[in-house]
Structures are given as C-alpha cells and as structure tokens.
Scaffold this active site. Structure first.
Site, PDB file in Angstrom:
ATOM      1  N   GLY A 165      76.516  23.473  23.263  1.00  0.00           N
ATOM      2  CA  GLY A 165      77.038  23.923  24.550  1.00  0.00           C
ATOM      3  C   GLY A 165      76.895  25.428  24.617  1.00  0.00           C
ATOM      4  CE  LYS A 166      72.922  29.074  28.314  1.00  0.00           C
ATOM      5  NZ  LYS A 166      71.928  29.225  27.238  1.00  0.00           N
ATOM      6  N   GLY A 167      78.564  27.628  26.153  1.00  0.00           N
ATOM      7  CA  GLY A 167      79.835  28.322  25.985  1.00  0.00           C
ATOM      8  C   GLY A 167      80.230  28.428  24.524  1.00  0.00           C
ATOM      9  CG  ASN A 226      65.168  32.412  31.319  1.00  0.00           C
ATOM     10  OD1 ASN A 226      65.037  32.374  32.543  1.00  0.00           O
ATOM     11  ND2 ASN A 226      65.392  31.322  30.597  1.00  0.00           N
ATOM     12  CB  THR A 276      66.172  37.205  27.136  1.00  0.00           C
ATOM     13  OG1 THR A 276      66.545  36.053  27.911  1.00  0.00           O
ATOM     14  CG2 THR A 276      67.431  37.937  26.693  1.00  0.00           C
ATOM     15  N   GLY A 333      61.593  35.906  25.903  1.00  0.00           N
ATOM     16  CA  GLY A 333      60.956  35.217  24.784  1.00  0.00           C
ATOM     17  C   GLY A 333      60.160  36.172  23.917  1.00  0.00           C
ATOM     18  CG  ASP A 392      73.455  30.132  24.172  1.00  0.00           C
ATOM     19  OD1 ASP A 392      73.383  30.551  25.344  1.00  0.00           O
ATOM     20  OD2 ASP A 392      73.366  28.921  23.883  1.00  0.00           O
ATOM     21  N   GLY A 449      68.968  23.868  14.790  1.00  0.00           N
ATOM     22  CA  GLY A 449      70.269  23.667  15.411  1.00  0.00           C
ATOM     23  C   GLY A 449      70.658  24.797  16.345  1.00  0.00           C
ATOM     24  CB  SER A 491      70.475  28.470  14.400  1.00  0.00           C
ATOM     25  OG  SER A 491      70.763  28.825  15.743  1.00  0.00           O
TER      26      SER A 491
END
Length: 299
Positions: free
Chosen positions: A38-40, A180, A217, A219, A249, A284, A288
């Site tokens: 989850g981004k949060g 992005n 961002t 990449g 994130d 992950g 990560s």
C-alpha cells in the site's frame, strides 16, 4: 512538527512472471510471495526509516494484523489505524517481470471505508505546521484536505494511482506534489512525449499551482524539484534492477524525511535518489526500503 500519513494499507500478492499477462492468456508464475504494501504504508515506513517520527492513519480488516506489526516494527505510530470487522484489508496483485518492471491490480477494501468521523478524530491530534502525506488509494481525500488546510497543516499529495478523482480534489491546498512524468502530464491534460523535458513539465505544474513545490520522478532519467524560487535536477544512481514496486514511495519518504530534518532541497533529493536506488535492488515493497544508515553509506 508532526508527520501524519493518512493512507492505504495493502496485502501485496507478488507474482514473478516472464512477461505481463495478456488479454485472454493464462500464464503460470514462477513464484508467489506475500508482502505488506500500500502506498500509504510504504511511505510511512520510508519516512520512519529516514529518521522521522511518523503517525499512520487508515483502516484494515481483521486479516491485516501483520501490517500493523510491520509498521510498529519500523517505529511508525499505529494508534490512528481502525480495524474493521465488516470488510477485508485492501490488497494488490502485482506482476513482476524479468526486467524488474511491474503492473498492479488494486482492491480497495478497508482503504475505501474511511469515514469523516475518523478523519475528524485523527486530525484533532495535529495542528498548524504539521505535515499530512496523502496518496490516491483511500476515500474521503477532499474532506481530509479541506479540514487539514483549515488547521494550517502542510499537505503533501502523491496523486497515484492517477484517475479522474484527482480533479475533484482541492488541489490549490497542496504544498508539495510528488509525482512521475505520466501523472504530471495527466494533471496538465497533455500527453508526455518520449523525449519530454522534465524541467518544463515541473514548471508548468508550478505555474498552475504557484503555492506548491513539485518533485517529479522520471525513472531512469532521474528527478526534478521545482518551486517558484528554485530548481534542482537529480540524476539517477545506476544499479541492477530487481523490483521497482516501492521505488517512488521510497523516494517520497526520504525526500520528505530530508526536508523535515532541515536538509537543503539538493541534499534531500540526493538522499532520496540513493534510497530509491537501494530499494530497486530488492524484492517486495515495504521490505525493500532501506534504513537511513544504509543510504548514508551508499555511493
């Protein structure tokens, strides 16, 4: 100054595949791993690992207890997370291909069950100058932003996943956009060409929302910071890519962490780029994300 991340908590089901599944295709995966996500949640953990005291608010089902343990293990305050008995925790189905790229299918679950009452109770504990970090994986975002703005909180928005709901939000209240190049183009209602100019994209967003700063961002092309007074271009650190799931994130958490700890924008951008470079070498999402000490040692 406090940091509140009011955002999603997911159970991530990550499938290792040769290529992304196509229409009408049945594809066998090489492996299945289950991670917290989850981004949060990812951004809260990134903020905490960057050395910031962070509070997370949101909702899980009774199947999401291990997500709370993951957050607590990273020193994130979970006292504002509601455990719902009537709905399952949000989840994501992630395909991760041989090049390390990913595509994601989301189920909102408890992330889409936030109430205005919960928002009011949580925001009672925060005030002017505190940071509110948001993504687009929970409901009640407009109400959250309006109430936080009234209190004088600094609003940070990562408009991901990008969809039409973003244009219903009071974007004029945002202090920091972190996004992005695709999301930037969508906010500007334009297609982004392959040879896009990141500085020009960021400048257009600042022109539209002059009270905000923009972190774009891109990449492998690096990142750009832009506000009305300053522009910083941050190159990417070249590393072997294993999984890009939490790269954005991680960048968000460490950039904000740097700013909150008094770093210059240039130093915060560099810190974030190093953290993201470490994250993409690992499998992950939340697992990560590196610790600050690892990032400081990375060159």
């Amino acid at each position: 100054m406090k940091v509140l991340c009011f955002g999603s908590l997911n159970i991530d089901y990550t499938y290792k595949v040769e290529h992304f599944v196509r229409k009408g295709e049945t594809l066998s995966s090489e492996s299945l791993q289950v991670f917290s996500g989850g981004k949060g949640l990812n951004q809260s953990i990134a903020l905490a690992k960057a050395g910031v005291e962070v509070y997370h608010a949101g909702a899980v089902g009774e199947d999401g207890g291990f997500l709370l343990e993951e957050l607590k293990g990273a020193n994130v305050d979970v006292s504002h997370i509601t455990v719902r008995k009537d709905i399952r925790t949000g989840n994501a189905i992630i395909q991760n291909d041989r090049e390390g790229d990913n595509c994601i299918l989301l189920y909102g679950g408890a992330n889409q069950a936030i109430t205005e009452e919960q928002v009011d109770v949580v925001l009672e504990c925060f005030g002017a100058g505190d940071f509110l970090v948001l993504q687009n994986e929970i409901n009640k975002l407009s109400y959250l932003m309006e109430q936080a703005h009234k209190k004088g909180m600094k609003i940070v928005l990562n408009p991901s996943p990008m969809n039409e709901k973003i244009f219903t939000l009071p974007l004029e209240t945002v202090d920091y956009f972190l996004l992005n190049e695709i999301e930037a183009g969508q906010i500007l209602h334009q297609d982004v060409a392959e040879n896009f100019d990141g500085k020009e994209l960021a400048e257009q967003i600042v022109q539209r929302y002059p009270e905000a700063a923009v972190v774009l961002t891109m990449g492998g092309a690096g990142a750009v910071y832009m506000d009305r007074k300053e522009c910083v271009v941050q190159p990417v650190y070249k590393v072997p890519v294993v999984d890009t799931t939490a790269a954005g994130d991680t960048f968000t958490g460490f950039f904000l962490g740097g700013i909150l700890k008094g770093c210059s924008v240039k130093d915060a951008m560099n810190l974030a780029a190093r953290a993201a470079a470490i994250a993409v070498t690992r499998q992950g999402a939340a697992p990560s994300i590196p610790l600050l000490q690892e990032v400081e040692r990375f060159f």
